[in-house]
Design a protein around this motif. Sequence first.
Motif: not given
Length: 88
Positions: A5-22, A54-63
């Motif tokens: 309940a405390e998590l924000d939600r975000l969803a969108g189209l993956v434009e670029r994979v900047t980094f991915h550790n297999e 398409y990515a859907s995620a739950s989490g928090n905004w950080v700076t």
Amino acid sequence: MPDAAELDRLAGLVERVTFHNEQNGFCVLRLKVKGERELITLIGHAPVVSPGEYASASGNWVTDREHGRQFRAVFVKIYPPTTLTGIE
């Protein structure tokens, strides 16, 4: 682990994979999110991810001092592309 309940939600189209550790799935993605002018940086874990999906995620905004505003995801779900451009 934060309460869902405390998590924000975000969803969108993956434009670029900047980094991915297999090995552990850690990834840095750039998403095109409806209502946002700039691409959004999403940090999380996904076993496999490609641009056009398409990515859907739950989490928090950080700076981050070095990288600026980011969405740090606790849960990430990747969906296959549905558009012709994404499928290509």
